[in-house]
Scaffold this active site. Structure first.
Site, PDB file in Angstrom:
ATOM      1  N   LEU A  12       0.462  -0.949  -0.267  1.00  0.00           N
ATOM      2  CA  LEU A  12      -0.119  -0.075  -0.010  1.00  0.00           C
ATOM      3  C   LEU A  12       0.860   1.369   0.382  1.00  0.00           C
ATOM      4  O   LEU A  12       0.597   2.522  -0.956  1.00  0.00           O
ATOM      5  CB  LEU A  12      -0.581   0.325   1.408  1.00  0.00           C
ATOM      6  CG  LEU A  12      -1.517   1.025   1.312  1.00  0.00           C
ATOM      7  CD1 LEU A  12      -2.430   1.784  -0.056  1.00  0.00           C
ATOM      8  CD2 LEU A  12      -2.704   1.798   2.536  1.00  0.00           C
ATOM      9  N   TYR A 122      -3.833 -11.747  15.720  1.00  0.00           N
ATOM     10  CA  TYR A 122      -3.675 -10.876  14.131  1.00  0.00           C
ATOM     11  C   TYR A 122      -4.798  -9.558  14.221  1.00  0.00           C
ATOM     12  O   TYR A 122      -5.383  -8.247  14.417  1.00  0.00           O
ATOM     13  CB  TYR A 122      -3.423 -11.325  13.331  1.00  0.00           C
ATOM     14  CG  TYR A 122      -3.482 -10.217  12.094  1.00  0.00           C
ATOM     15  CD1 TYR A 122      -2.518  -9.351  12.188  1.00  0.00           C
ATOM     16  CD2 TYR A 122      -4.849  -9.927  11.087  1.00  0.00           C
ATOM     17  CE1 TYR A 122      -2.776  -8.129  10.886  1.00  0.00           C
ATOM     18  CE2 TYR A 122      -4.842  -9.841   9.899  1.00  0.00           C
ATOM     19  CZ  TYR A 122      -3.606  -7.619   9.390  1.00  0.00           C
ATOM     20  OH  TYR A 122      -3.597  -7.042   8.981  1.00  0.00           O
ATOM     21  N   LYS A 126      -5.539  -5.582  16.134  1.00  0.00           N
ATOM     22  CA  LYS A 126      -6.054  -4.712  15.185  1.00  0.00           C
ATOM     23  C   LYS A 126      -7.318  -3.791  15.646  1.00  0.00           C
ATOM     24  O   LYS A 126      -7.330  -2.799  15.576  1.00  0.00           O
ATOM     25  CB  LYS A 126      -5.916  -5.595  13.757  1.00  0.00           C
ATOM     26  CG  LYS A 126      -4.866  -5.783  12.855  1.00  0.00           C
ATOM     27  CD  LYS A 126      -3.858  -4.576  12.911  1.00  0.00           C
ATOM     28  CE  LYS A 126      -4.106  -4.213  11.297  1.00  0.00           C
ATOM     29  NZ  LYS A 126      -3.008  -3.247  10.602  1.00  0.00           N
TER      30      LYS A 126
END
Ligand SMILES: NC(=O)c1ccc[n+]([C@@H]2O[C@H](COP(=O)([O-])OP(=O)(O)OC[C@H]3O[C@@H](n4cnc5c(N)ncnc54)[C@H](OP(=O)(O)O)[C@@H]3O)[C@@H](O)[C@H]2O)c1
Length: 284
Positions: A12, A122, A126
């Site tokens: 990204l 994970y 987040k």
């Protein structure tokens, strides 16, 4: 707008470098480690950006199960360090989250105010990052996206799904791909363009930003092969058969509701983005 980009050599990050209009201070991992709080404060204070875009992540989803400390260090505390440092420098922060904050059981596309319920370490790390960014810097954009593919490939994952499928097909491997996990594959170039548009609005908050449409990993692979004229052996399998260490949501499609309400235009269908990606890579 003068922006500072963290993780500039990632999938990204490298597309943000391509699309950004305006000053962009692009910092690779070596120039700023989000886990180094003092460094984050020093660099952000020195560069005086109006916006800090943090794309850094530890996102090898299966590895996070056994290395939770690292997942929370980068995705939780790292996100906090950057959000704090941006606030102290008078800058807004933009941070990237994931569809894996959801359990995939909703039965219809997730909207921004649905409650996260991650299935993996994970995803939990987040969610922690989301809370910390929100709490530490009120001028924040938290952007959830999903199943990213971009020309640079994810440096943290050693490539992306599209490249893995093409390589295996060309090697003559018989492919067994999960067919019971559905998401919206998203091209990082398209995401980067929307991040730029979003940053110009000044409307802080939580956003879902994905290419439109949805597909399973197996159908995604089939579409890649269809567009490229490849015909490997492709067998749909279940998540149970794959038995990956981390659990993943069955259907994590996210409606881009807040983006629409903010007046930022819709994302193109993932199939169009995939064709553009394959063309840009010189495969078509
Ligand atoms: N990939 C996906 O399918 C996906 C899906 C949903 C959301 N996301 C989120 O989207 C964001 C961008 O993903 P991506 O695919 O572009 O990942 P990527 O290619 O792995 O890029 C992440 C960049 O951050 C850098 N980085 C890693 N740890 C760092 C640290 N401690 N300090 C500073 N920089 C660090 C990496 O550098 P090194 O490689 O040199 O360490 C890399 O350049 C991440 O937040 C990810 O969680 C990704």
């Amino acid at each position: 707008m003068r922006a500072l980009l963290i993780g500039s050599q990632g999938q990204l990050g490298s597309d943000l470098c391509r699309v950004w209009r305006g000053d962009l201070i692009a910092l690779p991992h070596e120039a700023l480690d989000v886990c180094d709080r003092d460094q984050a404060f020093a660099v952000i204070a020195r560069e005086r950006p109006e916006l800090v875009i943090n794309t850094a992540a530890y996102h090898r989803v299966d590895d996070c199960e056994t290395n939770g400390a690292r997942a929370f260090e980068v995705n939780g505390l790292g996100a906090k360090n950057v959000a704090d440092a941006a606030r102290e420098a008078g800058a807004a922060v933009m941070w990237i989250s994931t569809d894996y904050v959801f359990d995939g059981e909703k039965g219809s596309p997730y909207v921004e105010d649905d409650l996260p319920r991650p299935l993996s370490v994970y995803g939990a790390s987040k969610v922690a990052g989301e809370h910390l960014v929100r709490q530490c810097n009120s001028n924040h954009y938290i952007v959830r996206s999903s199943s990213l593919f971009g020309v640079a490939g994810a440096s943290g994952k050693g490539g992306n799904f599209v490249e893995t499928m093409i390589r295996k097909a060309r090697d003559g491997e018989a492919l067994r791909v999960v067919d019971d996990q559905v998401s919206s594959p998203t091209m990082t170039f398209d995401l980067a363009e929307k991040l730029q548009e979003l940053a110009a609005t000044g409307r802080y908050g939580l956003y879902h930003v994905t290419n439109s449409g949805q597909t399973s990993w197996c159908n995604f692979a089939a579409k890649i092969f269809d567009l490229m004229g490849l015909s490997p052996s492709l067998t749909p399998i279940s998540s149970a058969e794959l038995a990956a260490p981390a659990r993943r949501p069955a259907c994590s499609v996210m409606e881009n509701r807040a983006l629409k309400e903010t007046g930022v235009g819709p994302m193109r269908p993932w199939e169009e983005a995939l064709a553009a990606y394959l063309g840009e890579k010189g495969y078509l």
